[in-house]
Each structure stands twice: as structure tokens, then as C-alpha cells.
Design a protein around this motif. Structure first.
Motif, PDB file in Angstrom:
ATOM      1  N   LYS A 131       0.571  -1.226  -0.153  1.00 49.38           N
ATOM      2  CA  LYS A 131      -0.293  -0.016   0.126  1.00 49.38           C
ATOM      3  C   LYS A 131       0.713   1.461   0.026  1.00 49.38           C
ATOM      4  O   LYS A 131       1.673   1.433   0.625  1.00 49.38           O
ATOM      5  CB  LYS A 131      -0.627   0.195   1.054  1.00 49.38           C
ATOM      6  N   TYR A 132       0.690   2.319  -1.014  1.00 57.82           N
ATOM      7  CA  TYR A 132       0.984   3.651  -0.939  1.00 57.82           C
ATOM      8  C   TYR A 132       0.525   4.813  -0.784  1.00 57.82           C
ATOM      9  O   TYR A 132      -1.016   4.376  -0.776  1.00 57.82           O
ATOM     10  CB  TYR A 132       1.610   3.430  -2.876  1.00 57.82           C
ATOM     11  N   GLN A 133       1.481   5.550   0.040  1.00 52.74           N
ATOM     12  CA  GLN A 133       0.334   7.063  -0.105  1.00 52.74           C
ATOM     13  C   GLN A 133       0.605   7.985  -1.467  1.00 52.74           C
ATOM     14  O   GLN A 133       1.439   8.035  -1.378  1.00 52.74           O
ATOM     15  CB  GLN A 133       0.252   7.516   1.844  1.00 52.74           C
ATOM     16  N   LEU A 134       0.020   8.215  -1.777  1.00 54.42           N
ATOM     17  CA  LEU A 134       0.089   9.696  -2.627  1.00 54.42           C
ATOM     18  C   LEU A 134       0.599  11.238  -2.652  1.00 54.42           C
ATOM     19  O   LEU A 134      -0.678  10.764  -2.050  1.00 54.42           O
ATOM     20  CB  LEU A 134      -0.649   9.698  -4.346  1.00 54.42           C
ATOM     21  N   GLY A 135       1.565  11.386  -2.757  1.00 54.63           N
ATOM     22  CA  GLY A 135       2.542  12.180  -1.702  1.00 54.63           C
ATOM     23  C   GLY A 135       2.068  13.780  -2.823  1.00 54.63           C
ATOM     24  O   GLY A 135       1.896  14.111  -4.132  1.00 54.63           O
ATOM     25  N   GLU A 136       3.543  14.233  -2.634  1.00 49.68           N
ATOM     26  CA  GLU A 136       3.726  15.324  -3.567  1.00 49.68           C
ATOM     27  C   GLU A 136       3.454  15.523  -4.573  1.00 49.68           C
ATOM     28  O   GLU A 136       3.183  14.247  -5.732  1.00 49.68           O
ATOM     29  CB  GLU A 136       4.702  15.979  -2.735  1.00 49.68           C
ATOM     30  N   ARG A 137       2.470  16.041  -5.422  1.00 50.87           N
ATOM     31  CA  ARG A 137       2.575  16.217  -6.715  1.00 50.87           C
ATOM     32  C   ARG A 137       4.116  17.166  -7.359  1.00 50.87           C
ATOM     33  O   ARG A 137       4.073  17.991  -6.862  1.00 50.87           O
ATOM     34  CB  ARG A 137       1.120  16.856  -7.504  1.00 50.87           C
ATOM     35  N   GLY A 138       5.071  17.045  -8.490  1.00 49.01           N
ATOM     36  CA  GLY A 138       5.840  18.141  -9.148  1.00 49.01           C
ATOM     37  C   GLY A 138       5.787  17.524 -10.555  1.00 49.01           C
ATOM     38  O   GLY A 138       4.990  16.816 -11.161  1.00 49.01           O
ATOM     39  N   ARG A 139       6.910  18.444 -10.712  1.00 44.79           N
ATOM     40  CA  ARG A 139       7.780  17.686 -11.793  1.00 44.79           C
ATOM     41  C   ARG A 139       8.199  16.461 -12.321  1.00 44.79           C
ATOM     42  O   ARG A 139       9.713  16.427 -11.886  1.00 44.79           O
ATOM     43  CB  ARG A 139       8.173  18.538 -12.904  1.00 44.79           C
ATOM     44  N   SER A 140       8.073  16.254 -13.434  1.00 43.14           N
ATOM     45  CA  SER A 140       8.602  14.406 -14.269  1.00 43.14           C
ATOM     46  C   SER A 140       8.958  14.726 -15.550  1.00 43.14           C
ATOM     47  O   SER A 140       8.420  15.797 -16.773  1.00 43.14           O
ATOM     48  CB  SER A 140       7.974  13.569 -14.365  1.00 43.14           C
ATOM     49  N   ASP A 141       9.692  14.735 -15.756  1.00 43.03           N
ATOM     50  CA  ASP A 141      10.862  14.528 -16.808  1.00 43.03           C
ATOM     51  C   ASP A 141      10.313  13.195 -17.958  1.00 43.03           C
ATOM     52  O   ASP A 141      10.703  13.244 -18.893  1.00 43.03           O
ATOM     53  CB  ASP A 141      12.637  14.260 -16.583  1.00 43.03           C
ATOM     54  N   GLY A 152       5.793   4.628   0.802  1.00 40.61           N
ATOM     55  CA  GLY A 152       5.884   3.053   1.166  1.00 40.61           C
ATOM     56  C   GLY A 152       5.377   3.083   2.813  1.00 40.61           C
ATOM     57  O   GLY A 152       5.871   3.183   3.183  1.00 40.61           O
ATOM     58  N   LEU A 153       3.684   2.374   2.726  1.00 39.44           N
ATOM     59  CA  LEU A 153       3.211   2.239   3.851  1.00 39.44           C
ATOM     60  C   LEU A 153       3.761   1.095   4.685  1.00 39.44           C
ATOM     61  O   LEU A 153       3.210   1.038   6.146  1.00 39.44           O
ATOM     62  CB  LEU A 153       1.713   2.179   4.031  1.00 39.44           C
TER      63      LEU A 153
END
Length: 217
Positions: A131-141, A152-153
Motif C-alpha cells: 500500500k502506498y500513499q500518493l504524496g506531493e505532486r511535482g514535475r516529471s521528466d 510506501g506504507l
């Protein structure tokens, strides 16, 4: 008499040709049927059971209880195994293709399309279950240049941030199922198509609570 014999021969020859064509047509049809590969279907019973567990988990962790992301890695990578589950309606609201880690295989190939390996180890180039918690939104290449950090939880995936495992889109990912071919494999990130991310990104941004992504097999 010769004239009638000639006419009879022409008719017989024509009849044989037509019959040959029919037989040839049937042969092609049968070979096509043999070459057809029956596409596996989603196991709705399994999905619903996972969704029930996911809802209980989200309630206990004060995460989003409107929807979550379920990724069933036991499915062939050419199938839509990235599922948006609507907790309120108790149904799949959408589904997409998703890629997994290549491990020791060639990057961007589909060599492990139906039997991927998993690891939480840095440098393994494999996806990690849990299980994961989706976190901060950022820029991807990659893709449309949008990424979400993945926290990761569990012990099986708690190195996600250290390994730079993030959720992003990829130009090589298809919008439609490609089975029996598989989706291209990267270095462990769950990757979806650019159009899929364009649909999901605004929905994720609107979420007032952390969103659960559960990768299992």
C-alpha cells in the motif's frame, strides 16, 4: 457430341474451382480461429474483496474514502490492471494499462509481461508490492511532466522514496489494451499513458485527503 462433352468439361472445371475456393476460405477461417488468443478477464470477486480491505484501511488512516487505486500485478501487463475503484458506488469507475519494473530484463521491453518479479531493494529496477500513499505532486521528466511521490506504507515498499519510485505517465504506454503483447517495462515506477494521466491528474488534485494506491498480486 464433342460439343456437349466440351460444355460438360467447362462446367465441371468451374465447379471444382468454386469448391476449391470454398475449401481455401474455410481453411483460412479455421487458422484464424486457432490463432485467436482468448483475453483473460478481470476477477471482480478478487477486486471487490481488495476494495473492502482498502476501504477499512483508508478509514483507519483517515485517507480518501471516495475512491482509491488498485493495481493487480497478477494480471498480464497488456491488460487494464490499473483500477480506479469508487467506494461510494462500489464499482470500477475507470481502468488503464500500467507498466511495472523490468528488473534484469531490457528496459522498455515486455519480457516479464505475465510473470513480473518484485523487490523493495534499491537498484533492483523492480516494482514493489504494498500500500502506498500518493504524496506531493511535482514535475516529471517523463510523459506529460507530472509525477506524484509514493510513500510506501509497508515493509515491502518502504524504500519507494529512496528508490525514486514515483507515479507518472510515459509516452510509450498505450491508451488501449495491447494483449497478448505487454506494456513497456521501466525501472519500477507504475506508469500509465499520457491521456490516462491527463484524466487522473485533476481528480487526484481535488482529493482533500491522501489517496491510497495498492499494488498487489
Amino acid at each position: 457430341m464433342k460439343f456437349f462433352y466440351l460444355i460438360f468439361s467447362v462446367i465441371l472445371f468451374s465447379s471444382c474451382q468454386n469448391e476449391s475456393k470454398k475449401l481455401a476460405g474455410n481453411t483460412v477461417s479455421e487458422s484464424e480461429k486457432i490463432s485467436e488468443v482468448k483475453k483473460p478477464e478481470l476477477d471482480l470477486i478478487k477486486i471487490k474483496k481488495k476494495a473492502e480491505e482498502a476501504l477499512a484501511f483508508c478509514k483507519s488512516k483517515k485517507m480518501n474514502t471516495d475512491f482509491c487505486v488498485l493495481i493487480d500485478m497478477s494480471l498480464h501487463s497488456g491488460l487494464s490492471r490499473f483500477i480506479i475503484w469508487d467506494f461510494k458506488e462500489q464499482k470500477i469507475s475507470n481502468k488503464y494499462l500500467v507498466g511495472h519494473g523490468c528488473g534484469n530484463n531490457s528496459w522498455s521491453s515486455d519480457e516479464s509481461k505475465d510473470n513480473p518479479e518484485f523487490s523493495n531493494k534499491d537498484g533492483s529496477h523492480l516494482s514493489a508490492l504494498g500500500k502506498y500513499q500518493l504524496g506531493e505532486r511535482g514535475r516529471s521528466d517523463w510523459g506529460i511532466h507530472v509525477k506524484y511521490l509514493m510513500h510506501g506504507l509497508e515493509e515491502t515498499n518502504n524504500n519507494a522514496l529512496k528508490r525514486f519510485i514515483v507515479f507518472h505517465s510515459w509516452n510509450l504506454m498505450s491508451d488501449k489494451e495491447v494483449y497478448p503483447k505487454g506494456s513497456p517495462e521501466g525501472w519500477g515506477c507504475p506508469t500509465i499513458s499520457n491521456n490516462a494521466m491527463r484524466e487522473l491528474d485533476p481528480i487526484i488534485q481535488k482529493s482533500k485527503k491522501p489517496l491510497l494506491m495498492w499494488i498487489y498480486n
